[in-house]
Design an enzyme around this catalytic site. Structure first.
Site, PDB file in Angstrom:
ATOM      1  N   VAL A   1       4.737  -8.761 -14.228  1.00 51.88           N
ATOM      2  CA  VAL A   1       4.209  -7.957 -13.127  1.00 51.88           C
ATOM      3  C   VAL A   1       4.110  -8.872 -11.922  1.00 51.88           C
ATOM      4  O   VAL A   1       3.418  -9.895 -11.968  1.00 51.88           O
ATOM      5  CB  VAL A   1       2.820  -7.377 -13.472  1.00 51.88           C
TER       6      VAL A   1
ATOM      7  N   GLU B   1       2.392  -7.666  -0.441  1.00 53.16           N
ATOM      8  CA  GLU B   1       2.430  -8.943   0.278  1.00 53.16           C
ATOM      9  C   GLU B   1       1.026  -9.439   0.610  1.00 53.16           C
ATOM     10  O   GLU B   1       0.171  -8.684   1.059  1.00 53.16           O
ATOM     11  CB  GLU B   1       3.255  -8.734   1.547  1.00 53.16           C
TER      12      GLU B   1
ATOM     13  N   ASP C   1      -9.109  -9.112  -1.998  1.00 54.90           N
ATOM     14  CA  ASP C   1      -7.907  -8.629  -2.678  1.00 54.90           C
ATOM     15  C   ASP C   1      -7.764  -7.137  -2.456  1.00 54.90           C
ATOM     16  O   ASP C   1      -8.693  -6.379  -2.722  1.00 54.90           O
ATOM     17  CB  ASP C   1      -8.030  -8.917  -4.187  1.00 54.90           C
TER      18      ASP C   1
ATOM     19  N   ARG D   1      -5.004  -5.374  -3.683  1.00 54.06           N
ATOM     20  CA  ARG D   1      -3.840  -4.965  -4.473  1.00 54.06           C
ATOM     21  C   ARG D   1      -4.116  -3.820  -5.451  1.00 54.06           C
ATOM     22  O   ARG D   1      -3.199  -3.172  -5.930  1.00 54.06           O
ATOM     23  CB  ARG D   1      -3.277  -6.175  -5.235  1.00 54.06           C
TER      24      ARG D   1
ATOM     25  N   LYS E   1      -4.763  -8.443 -13.640  1.00 57.19           N
ATOM     26  CA  LYS E   1      -3.632  -7.682 -14.175  1.00 57.19           C
ATOM     27  C   LYS E   1      -3.849  -7.411 -15.665  1.00 57.19           C
ATOM     28  O   LYS E   1      -3.646  -6.298 -16.139  1.00 57.19           O
ATOM     29  CB  LYS E   1      -2.318  -8.441 -13.952  1.00 57.19           C
TER      30      LYS E   1
END
Lengths: 425, 425
Positions: free
Chosen positions: A252, A298, A338, A340, A366
């Site tokens: 990932v 990004e 973060d 994401r 993750k």
């Protein structure tokens, strides 16, 4: 067709069009589930908010403005269908399992052929093709005898040249997939633990007014946002997807132009991607599948401008870049660490029917997201020390201290302050 | 602060806030030009439409929704300022020269320090840092004796390892820049040859209602769209920018994950980027500057999903992929051939003060855009034949036949039909 094809965006007054096809998210039968109609050749038939193509929808809008094409015309999607069959898998129909992409988004020209024939402009949100890739590091791995061509997963190709030595390449036939985001807002809000309206309000308010229909048309659950596209690369036979006995290795990866494209020494992104290629090839050669999932996230989802500002701040700390200040610098510049949202990341893995994987990542975020979503991680593959660029020590030690998986040492706060990088003026 | 900090997006009723700082695009003095205020900690002070961070603004909106940070709080941008001084250059003030980025967007913390001290939340739309990059192809070029380390532009680094041979890397210190789009809509419309309102209507209508304020607040000229971020890499001494006697080599590159990251054999993208690295290094070693401009224009600006659909259609043509059908396939699938709008691309070159360049590209669209914008192209550098991957013959012959620069042969229609690639089922 509607006399006034454009429904004004401030459309609280109009009821949902009577002939709009409803979407029953999670239904097994795609025709019962209903197609995603985000196209604009006939706006009165739209049943979602947003537009196809993610951030590229603006390019299309500009092309329409200058008359490059007729936006009322349906494009011809003949022969664009996937080279691989994906699914369906049980995860596609389990409530709350997939909320950020359309599991039926790949072969709409086949799945919804009858509706397309009736005149509906239905466009895929996912596309899949065959590709031959030859990442540069694979050649190094072969020369270092870590990988061996087998003529199937990894193929040694020779290109003859007149009067010169032939060029030798090491090529991998893969399935390459592109995925547009398709957001089921109420289900995303549920997973986030907030209210649907709160999510919608924030999307509208914190963007300065992007798609106010998110709030004014809150009865529409599905949104096609301009928030990046995901690429999936599959080594091995895609027909094995969903087979519980097929070993699967997954990398990932959150995109990083500076490293993935330019090989910057400040982070471990490309080296980890390269390790992912190797592990994927190896697994596919053993009869399994290797999968790279490449997210457009990004700079920890904060984008490149913020990312470079953070680099500058890091390197201007007294004594230079420091693992102890790694996260703090981002927090100061962005307000948080973060963006994401790894909790949505496993949706792609569920779409591919994965139940049990080897994970090429050290990230605890993750790992937790994957495991919490019901996928078993049987092994976590750490980036070997000798693959970490000099300038990336700060990143990797900071992340290990914060919870990244490692069989090695986690530095305490004092030692962490001693892991330094460069100093900028 | 405003009692109701959020101004409803359907805001035709409210007049422009009396204390909003006006923007006088093109003014020499930045304080007279006015800051771009696209932040949301105090919405009543905004003087543009849209949001910072391009497509990543949605990530931030979601982070606000879950309470990751307080959106009313101003971030701390201490020490984030650029490692390099860029400009100002005369092009920054020439009418119509720069319309898709803010020339004063880089060091707002310095330029607008007084306003920030007064409490304005002003954020950069451009960031620049120092980086050490080591693209893999550079090592190959050194080993093939096409490049030579000089200890300044290209540095041979040795990393010692216990009991093993040291790792040798070839590293380039560069300035890396990230640019958010900042659109001056009336000036963009003018360059496009259409009306400002026509452009705005299309942006709103063809996106299904993104930022309707583009139309309802048409007195606001500046828009921060979610349309991708541009990366610039500069080899050499940035203090030479704007010096008419410094030779400059530029590679203008439109991103392609399949090639740039995965080294797919179907296109020439990465090979051309690699040639760009070599030419840039060489120019910088000769005392000049080498500049890579990396645009987020995946799939000719149509995005990855459409791109992969087009690949499938191309390979399913009778007889397989064909140079004669290269552009037609895109036209069928997307409705038109190209959404990259090269006419806006030179803005970045103008921002860097460039007047005369060697261009590493064969594209006639890029060349025409650059030359028409007033920059002289003294040399066009063609991709050598032996750098073209096998699967990319179709692309390159089709492009040459359509007008791409070449010293070689341009195929006629009959021969073009004979340039074939793979066949898919």
């Amino acid at each position: 067709m509607d006399q006034n094809p454009f429904r004004p965006p401030t459309s609280t007054v109009q009821a949902h069009e009577p002939n709009t096809l409803p979407i029953k998210w999670g239904a097994r039968d795609p025709l019962e589930r209903g197609p995603i109609i985000g196209t604009l050749s006939n706006p009165s038939r739209r049943n979602v908010l947003g537009a196809h193509g993610s951030q590229y929808s603006l390019n299309r809008s500009m092309a329409a403005a200058v008359g490059m094409f007729d936006p009322t015309k349906k494009p011809d999607l003949t022969d664009t269908h996937s080279t691989a069959v994906i699914g369906p898998f049980r995860q596609w129909f389990e409530p709350g399992k997939i909320v950020t992409l359309d599991p039926f988004g790949l072969d709409v020209t086949k799945t919804f052929a009858s509706l397309i024939a009736e005149g509906y402009d239905i466009r895929p949100t996912i596309a899949a093709t065959w590709a031959s890739i030859r990442p540069r590091e694979i050649r190094d791995a072969v020369l270092a005898r870590r990988l061996k061509p087998d003529g199937e997963v990894l193929i040694r190709e020779e290109t003859k040249r007149k009067g010169k030595r032939p060029i030798v390449t090491y090529a991998c036939p893969v399935t390459e997939i592109a995925i547009d985001p398709v957001w089921n807002l109420p289900e995303m809000a549920q997973r986030l633990g907030i209210g649907d309206l709160d999510l919608r309000r924030s999307l509208v308010e914190q963007s300065g007014g992007m798609y106010p229909d998110l709030v004014t048309r809150r009865e529409i659950p599905i949104f096609l946002p301009p928030n990046g596209q995901t690429i999936v690369v599959i080594f091995g036979d895609t027909r094995k997807l969903g087979d519980p006995n097929t070993p699967v290795t997954v990398r990932v990866h959150d995109a990083c132009v500076g490293s993935d494209v330019l090989d910057s020494d400040i982070c471990t992104c490309r080296p980890y991607l390269a390790l992912g290629f190797e592990e994927c090839i190896r697994c596919a050669q053993e009869g399994g599948l290797g999968i790279i999932v490449y997210f457009e996230k990004e700079g920890r989802g904060l984008g490149s401008v913020t990312k470079l500002m953070v680099y500058n701040k890091r390197h201007r700390q007294p004594g230079g870049d420091s693992a102890a200040k790694y996260f703090w610098c981002t927090e100061m510049v962005a307000g948080f660490r973060d963006a994401r949202f790894q909790l949505f990341m496993p949706d792609v893995l569920h779409w591919l029917g994965l139940e049990k994987i080897r994970l090429v990542s050290m990230s605890n975020d993750k790992y937790d997201a994957i495991v919490n979503s019901g996928i078993e991680v049987i092994e976590r593959i750490e980036l070997p020390d000798d693959r970490i660029p000099g300038g990336a020590r700060v990143e990797i030690e900071a992340k290990k201290a914060a919870g990244y998986f490692t069989r090695g040492q986690r530095l305490n706060v004092v030692d962490l302050a001693g892991v330094r990088g460069r100093t900028f003026k």
